[in-house]
Design an enzyme around this catalytic site. Structure first.
Site, PDB file in Angstrom:
ATOM      1  N   GLU A 135       0.645  -1.072   0.056  1.00  0.00           N
ATOM      2  CA  GLU A 135      -0.011   0.154  -0.019  1.00  0.00           C
ATOM      3  C   GLU A 135       0.940   1.227   0.130  1.00  0.00           C
ATOM      4  OE1 GLU A 135      -3.302   0.015  -1.229  1.00  0.00           O
ATOM      5  OE2 GLU A 135      -3.549  -1.381   0.542  1.00  0.00           O
TER       6      GLU A 135
ATOM      7  N   THR B 120       2.747   2.311  -2.469  1.00  0.00           N
ATOM      8  CA  THR B 120       3.944   1.772  -3.004  1.00  0.00           C
ATOM      9  C   THR B 120       4.045   2.107  -4.276  1.00  0.00           C
ATOM     10  OG1 THR B 120       3.405  -0.356  -2.870  1.00  0.00           O
ATOM     11  CG2 THR B 120       4.783   0.296  -1.100  1.00  0.00           C
TER      12      THR B 120
ATOM     13  N   SER C 141     -26.007   7.538 -14.287  1.00  0.00           N
ATOM     14  CA  SER C 141     -25.588   6.785 -13.287  1.00  0.00           C
ATOM     15  C   SER C 141     -26.795   6.381 -12.458  1.00  0.00           C
ATOM     16  CB  SER C 141     -24.902   7.924 -12.397  1.00  0.00           C
ATOM     17  OG  SER C 141     -24.565   7.033 -11.120  1.00  0.00           O
TER      18      SER C 141
ATOM     19  N   SER D 163     -13.500   1.826  -6.933  1.00  0.00           N
ATOM     20  CA  SER D 163     -14.497   2.295  -7.614  1.00  0.00           C
ATOM     21  C   SER D 163     -14.343   3.273  -8.862  1.00  0.00           C
ATOM     22  CB  SER D 163     -15.790   2.693  -6.877  1.00  0.00           C
ATOM     23  OG  SER D 163     -15.537   3.819  -6.199  1.00  0.00           O
ATOM     24  N   SER D 164     -13.469   4.172  -8.704  1.00  0.00           N
ATOM     25  CA  SER D 164     -13.173   5.261  -9.589  1.00  0.00           C
ATOM     26  C   SER D 164     -12.354   4.717 -10.857  1.00  0.00           C
ATOM     27  CB  SER D 164     -12.224   6.490  -9.098  1.00  0.00           C
ATOM     28  OG  SER D 164     -12.665   6.716  -8.011  1.00  0.00           O
TER      29      SER D 164
ATOM     30  N   ASP E 292      -4.700   0.460  -9.370  1.00  0.00           N
ATOM     31  CA  ASP E 292      -6.336   0.380  -9.322  1.00  0.00           C
ATOM     32  C   ASP E 292      -6.632   0.027 -10.817  1.00  0.00           C
ATOM     33  OD1 ASP E 292      -6.010   0.732  -6.602  1.00  0.00           O
ATOM     34  OD2 ASP E 292      -7.371   2.651  -6.746  1.00  0.00           O
TER      35      ASP E 292
HETATM   36  C1  GLA Z   1      -5.365   4.675  -4.103  1.00  0.00           C
HETATM   37  C2  GLA Z   1      -4.787   4.986  -5.385  1.00  0.00           C
HETATM   38  C3  GLA Z   1      -3.631   4.043  -5.992  1.00  0.00           C
HETATM   39  C4  GLA Z   1      -2.631   3.572  -4.540  1.00  0.00           C
HETATM   40  C5  GLA Z   1      -3.407   3.257  -3.411  1.00  0.00           C
HETATM   41  C6  GLA Z   1      -2.621   3.150  -2.021  1.00  0.00           C
HETATM   42  O1  GLA Z   1      -6.421   3.266  -4.211  1.00  0.00           O
HETATM   43  O2  GLA Z   1      -5.817   4.900  -6.400  1.00  0.00           O
HETATM   44  O3  GLA Z   1      -2.972   4.421  -6.943  1.00  0.00           O
HETATM   45  O4  GLA Z   1      -1.719   4.677  -4.375  1.00  0.00           O
HETATM   46  O5  GLA Z   1      -4.682   4.378  -3.136  1.00  0.00           O
HETATM   47  O6  GLA Z   1      -1.614   2.046  -1.916  1.00  0.00           O
END
Ligand code: GLA
Length: 392
Positions: free
Chosen positions: A37, A39, A71, A130-131, A175
């Site tokens: 996380e 990172t 939506s 979700s984004s 993500d």
């Molecule tokens: C969010 C960001 C990711 C990542 C995490 C933390 O989800 O979109 O890119 O930085 O936080 O690990």
């Protein structure tokens, strides 16, 4: 793997909203991050898994020079006129949609008019990406409408750029990469220095990952996320003066931490320490998964949370409470916050038999403590974003 209820719901909702059936559906999954996380934006290692909660998009092409979007979650609509600079959209979800459309047009892609209905069972703002699912789903839909495809890395990079520019969120690539590249039965080890991915088999035996949503609103676009990113970049600049061979915090190893520590202040040292140790924990987690060592995996998850709480300082009281409640349940191997932090979700690695007890413990001890209740659900790993033709 297809969620039982949502394809049908999306088709019905589309017909109600637009008076016609959709031509195709897109399923864009959310994710949990098992470990790794904060990172990704320092060129580090992450280990997410796509989950059986997703954004569903039902779509149909039209002859109008516009993309009309509804939506279902927010019960709000927007219309994006093709070929025009986007207006100021006030809906909170709009920048993620508009950003993708505008960026594709800026890249010279001739989009087709279409109608999109956005629904699904992925809670927005809960730290389950979700984004990214919304961006990737929209991109996949409008590209499919013109018969185009992008590579998983190309699609992820486009969507991250859209989020950074239009939603003003300085997010990393984790993500979007998970949404475009995951595979059921696997976690995805992403080397964020070069976006090379490796699929790690998830042989959890009797164990499952359980999501505990604190219901505390998580905003990745928030000040604190950007501040942590800045800390990491200032730390890198500082360390590069001492050792110009370092190109990212990924190059800092545990054995050199004491040497670098002298050059970092009381804020930056714990940030760097978190990143260095978290990268090592990811490799430890991959090894533990390889040997089915759930005790070690759980311990690493808990250590990751402690580091995010004490060194990186992205936890909050509610999440820490959830972790200590979960950790006290027999059959829970470990637990940590997942995603950006400051609210959102905790994940626990739990024996299947203990899931019920875990849910009860959370509801008994957490609900009522704050102004909100937690929701608890086990998740399965799923495939990346996919398109389903509904015309056949
Ligand atoms: C969010 C960001 C990711 C990542 C995490 C933390 O989800 O979109 O890119 O930085 O936080 O690990």
């Amino acid at each position: 793997m297809v969620d039982a209820q949502f394809p049908r719901d999306a088709v019905t909702a589309f017909a109600e909203q637009f008076g016609l059936s959709p031509e195709f559906l897109v399923r864009a999954p959310g994710r949990i991050n098992l470990i790794g996380e904060h990172t990704d934006y320092t060129g580090g290692l992450v280990l997410p898994m796509a989950i059986d909660r997703a954004v569903w998009i039902a779509a149909r092409t039209t002859d109008m020079p516009a993309v009309e979007v509804y939506s279902a979650h927010f019960d709000q609509s927007l219309t994006y006129q093709l070929g025009k600079e986007p207006d100021d959209f006030s809906e909170p979800w709009a920048p993620y949609v508009v950003g993708v459309l505008a960026l594709l047009e800026r890249q010279g892609i001739k989009l087709h008019g279409c109608r999109l209905l956005i629904g699904g069972d992925l809670p927005p703002g809960a730290g389950l990406a979700s984004s990214a699912a919304l961006e990737v789903g929209v991109a996949k839909a409008v590209l499919h409408a013109i018969g185009q495809k992008r590579s998983p890395v190309g699609l992820a990079t486009l969507c991250r750029q859209a989020e950074q520019e239009y939603a003003k969120s300085p997010c990393g690539i984790m993500d979007q990469m998970c949404c475009t590249s995951a595979q059921a039965g696997h976690a995805l080890l992403i080397d964020c220095r070069n976006t090379v991915c490796q699929r790690i088999p998830l042989d959890l035996g009797h164990a499952v990952f359980v999501v505990i949503d604190s219901s505390v609103h998580h905003s990745i676009a928030g000040r604190e996320y950007a501040a942590r990113r800045r800390d990491c970049s200032v730390a890198l600049d500082t360390l590069r003066v001492v050792d110009p061979s370092i190109s990212s915090l990924r190059d800092v190893t545990e054995d050199r931490l004491p040497f670098f520590a002298e050059h970092l202040d009381d804020t930056l040292l714990p940030r760097v320490r978190h990143v260095v140790r978290e990268n090592a924990r990811v490799l430890g987690a991959v090894k533990a998964l390889g040997t089915g060592d759930l005790d070690t995996l759980g311990r690493l998850m808990t250590e990751s949370h402690e580091s995010l709480r004490d060194d990186f300082r992205v936890s909050c009281e509610e999440l820490d409470d959830l972790i200590s409640i979960a950790s006290g349940v027999d059959g829970v191997y470990g637990a940590r916050l997942t995603g950006g932090g400051f609210g959102g979700c905790v994940i626990a690695l739990s024996s299947g038999d203990a899931v019920h007890a875990l849910g009860s413990a959370i509801h008994e001890s957490y609900d009522g403590l704050y102004e909100t209740d937690a929701s608890v659900f086990a998740v399965r790993s799923t495939d990346a974003v996919n398109v389903i033709d509904t015309r056949a």
